[in-house]
Scaffold this active site. Structure first.
Site, PDB file in Angstrom:
ATOM      1  N   GLU A  41       0.844  -1.196   0.000  1.00  0.00           N
ATOM      2  CA  GLU A  41       0.000   0.000   0.000  1.00  0.00           C
ATOM      3  C   GLU A  41       0.875   1.239   0.000  1.00  0.00           C
ATOM      4  OE1 GLU A  41      -2.811   2.568   3.077  1.00  0.00           O
ATOM      5  OE2 GLU A  41      -2.489   0.438   3.476  1.00  0.00           O
ATOM      6  N   ARG A  45       0.445  10.666   1.095  1.00  0.00           N
ATOM      7  CA  ARG A  45       0.669  11.691   2.118  1.00  0.00           C
ATOM      8  C   ARG A  45       1.734  12.705   1.726  1.00  0.00           C
ATOM      9  NH1 ARG A  45       0.740   7.781   7.500  1.00  0.00           N
ATOM     10  NH2 ARG A  45      -1.364   6.930   7.232  1.00  0.00           N
ATOM     11  N   LYS A 129     -10.718  -1.812   7.502  1.00  0.00           N
ATOM     12  CA  LYS A 129      -9.492  -1.497   8.216  1.00  0.00           C
ATOM     13  C   LYS A 129      -9.859  -0.869   9.559  1.00  0.00           C
ATOM     14  CE  LYS A 129      -6.808   2.258   7.346  1.00  0.00           C
ATOM     15  NZ  LYS A 129      -5.738   3.099   6.787  1.00  0.00           N
TER      16      LYS A 129
END
Length: 205
Positions: A41, A45, A129
């Site tokens: 993943e 950011r 998640k």
């Protein structure tokens, strides 16, 4: 639609890549692939995160590459356009979940409480998640909600470590754990790619 767990297969670690440059992302991804990982993943950011995701897709084609930190429709579309194999979000809203149901790739929506879980279920999601896992009740929380939300599976992320990952993976409703401990910033800055490979190997033993 393919499920997130079917993409993961037998892999129980969702390794998280945070890259400042495409080159950095590719080097991290190569180090993870060298450990035998099949799926990673990339968290969106930094300014170069999408470029890093694209570069990994091109230069490490054996990896399935997903996009994390998806919080709105615009970022979701950018991630899909970049070729993301799956989508991960840090949180959910009714609006975001509506967009996620139409995105065409497996999604792991981020939840932190029972209200979030129910909202995600109402939109058809059964794999979620838990984030931030350590601050949202951790393994005891997931154990407690297992009998209430039967058939719902989780990938806890946030505060998961080499030391506590077993607490999560021992639960019937946990399919994998997300982790940054296999790729700390100081290793990346030192370009110690072998350390990342070694940590990933240890994590999936």
């Amino acid at each position: 639609m393919t499920s997130f767990s079917s993409l993961m297969g037998s892999q129980t670690l969702l390794p998280i890549i945070q890259a400042d440059t495409p080159e950095q992302g590719v080097n991290i991804a190569k180090a993870m692939a060298a450990a035998g990982l099949k799926l990673v993943e990339v968290v969106l950011r930094t300014d170069q995160s999408l470029a890093a995701l694209k570069a990994i897709k091109e230069q490490v084609p054996e990896l399935l590459v997903g996009a994390g930190t998806i919080t709105n429709e615009a970022i979701l579309q950018q991630a899909i356009d970049a070729g993301s194999d799956f989508i991960v979000t840090p949180a959910v809203s009714d609006k975001l979940l509506s967009h996620l149901t139409k995105c065409g790739v497996p999604v792991l929506p981020g939840v932190s409480n029972t209200g979030d879980i129910l909202m995600a279920i109402e939109h058809g999601f059964t794999e979620l998640k838990l984030f931030p896992a350590s601050l949202s009740g951790g393994a005891p929380f997931l154990s407690a909600v297992g009998s209430v939300f039967q058939g719902i599976k989780f990938c806890p992320t946030g505060g998961v470590s080499e030391q506590n990952k077993g607490d999560y993976l021992s639960l019937n409703n946990v399919i994998a754990v997300g982790g940054t401990w296999v790729c700390p910033k100081n290793w990346v800055e030192a370009e110690d790619w072998q350390a990342i490979t070694d940590a990933c190997k240890k994590a999936i033993q």
